[in-house]
Design an enzyme around this catalytic site. Structure first.
Site, PDB file in Angstrom:
ATOM      1  N   GLY A   5      50.666  47.336  42.730  1.00 39.11           N
ATOM      2  CA  GLY A   5      50.595  48.783  42.537  1.00 39.11           C
ATOM      3  C   GLY A   5      50.082  49.557  43.718  1.00 39.11           C
TER       4      GLY A   5
ATOM      5  N   VAL B 275      39.007  53.516  43.075  1.00 34.16           N
ATOM      6  CA  VAL B 275      37.586  53.870  42.954  1.00 34.16           C
ATOM      7  C   VAL B 275      37.212  54.102  41.490  1.00 34.16           C
ATOM      8  CG1 VAL B 275      37.484  54.868  45.276  1.00 34.16           C
ATOM      9  CG2 VAL B 275      38.093  56.347  43.353  1.00 34.16           C
TER      10      VAL B 275
ATOM     11  N   HIS C 177      37.672  51.091  49.106  1.00 33.06           N
ATOM     12  CA  HIS C 177      37.411  52.519  49.318  1.00 33.06           C
ATOM     13  C   HIS C 177      36.186  53.018  48.557  1.00 33.06           C
ATOM     14  CE1 HIS C 177      41.957  52.938  50.381  1.00 33.06           C
ATOM     15  NE2 HIS C 177      41.239  52.473  51.379  1.00 33.06           N
TER      16      HIS C 177
ATOM     17  N   CYS D 256      20.086  65.796  47.579  1.00 32.58           N
ATOM     18  CA  CYS D 256      19.403  64.507  47.415  1.00 32.58           C
ATOM     19  C   CYS D 256      17.986  64.761  46.889  1.00 32.58           C
ATOM     20  CB  CYS D 256      19.358  63.794  48.762  1.00 32.58           C
ATOM     21  SG  CYS D 256      18.349  62.299  48.791  1.00 32.58           S
TER      22      CYS D 256
HETATM   23 ZN   LIG Z   1      18.467  61.895  51.112  1.00 27.81          ZN
END
Ligand SMILES: [Zn+2]
Length: 297
Positions: free
Chosen positions: A232, A117, A133, A192
């Site tokens: 890896g 990631v 992922h 958010c």
């Molecule tokens: Zn939201």
């Protein structure tokens, strides 16, 4: 799913080799699908979960269940991840990432799936990277689904938490730094901006399923590939191992470069037990491919 955190090699696995010939041959033939894991990023300063000194021995990754169930868990996660993000932001692609990008530029790859990631394949200019992922560079609202860039949230978190600058000795491959509860303190978590819902990095946590469309896309990539090259990864979690099994069942050669034994070794034609960066540089040399992007023609 990623919940299986431990796997012990059995004695009947084939031993590793130091011969890079089969890897060079596969790349020379083309149509290689790369599946990379944390081991390719250790030379960029991001430790692996497993192997020698692996972070699983001292660090339990956040699970989806903990994250969604507890505000305190989210406070701990975001404080640690916010700190880890600064380290990830400084990490640079290493010779392994650059070699993979060079193989791609020379038309040897049919695709690139990464379990990482950290965004380092993209930073090395690999194209069409499938992030199995997810990525730490995006943030998703669990209520309205709004996606936003991580750097925007990082800016908001910096403003909401002036003076937050704890020192952590360790960073983990999920971008999670080790902090004590005292260091986390009263770190402010932000909602958010659209709906006030809970924000989560756009990564698949342990205990969480990879989105089905993404799995299907990867299955199609395996179907269309000539061979599969694992770089890896201990293949401990099913999310990556299933593609190794799919390739092996279809009779496609599976090659693995990983220092330690992996859960996929029984399906592999060979496992090269050498460090990633030097191995892939050696392979590139053998194929006459310049690895440094600046010197590519
Ligand atoms: Zn939201």
């Amino acid at each position: 799913m990623r919940p299986t955190l431990s796997w012990t090699p059995t004695a009947d696995l084939p031993p590793g080799t130091t011969d890079v010939g089969p890897v060079a041959d596969a790349l020379s033939a083309g149509g290689v699908l790369v599946l990379s894991g944390a081991g390719i990023s250790t030379e960029s300063g991001i430790p692996d979960y497993r192997g020698e000194g692996g972070s699983l021995s001292r660090h339990t990754p956040m699970t989806y269940q903990d994250f969604t169930a507890s505000a305190q868990a989210r406070r701990r996660y975001w404080a640690r991840s916010h700190l880890g993000w600064r380290t990830f932001g400084r990490a640079r692609p290493n010779a392994g990432h650059r070699a993979v990008a060079a193989f791609g530029r020379h038309g040897m790859l049919s695709g690139l799936i990464t379990q990482n990631v950290d965004g380092l394949h993209q930073a090395a200019d690999s194209e069409g990277v499938v992030e199995l992922h997810g990525s730490l560079e995006r943030v998703r609202c669990l209520s309205c689904g709004a996606m936003s860039p991580r750097h925007e949230l990082a800016r908001r978190l910096d403003a909401a938490n002036p003076g937050f600058a704890p020192v952590s000795a360790t960073i983990n491959p999920d971008g999670d730094a080790d902090l004590t509860d005292e260091q986390v303190g009263d770190f402010r978590v932000l909602p958010c901006t659209v709906c006030g819902g809970i924000l989560k990095p756009d990564v698949v946590f342990f205990g969480e399923a990879v989105p089905p469309q993404r799995v299907e896309h990867c299955r199609e990539l395996v179907h269309g590939a000539t061979s599969l090259l694992v770089l890896g990864s201990s293949l401990t979690v099913m999310s990556g191992l299933r593609f190794v099994r799919q390739a092996a069942q279809a009779g496609k050669p599976v090659l693995i470069v990983n220092r330690d034994a992996t859960r996929g070794d029984a399906h592999a034609r060979a496992r090269v037990a050498l460090p990633l960066g030097s191995t892939l540089t050696t392979v590139a040399d053998r194929l006459g491919i310049p690895v440094d992007g600046l010197s590519a023609t």
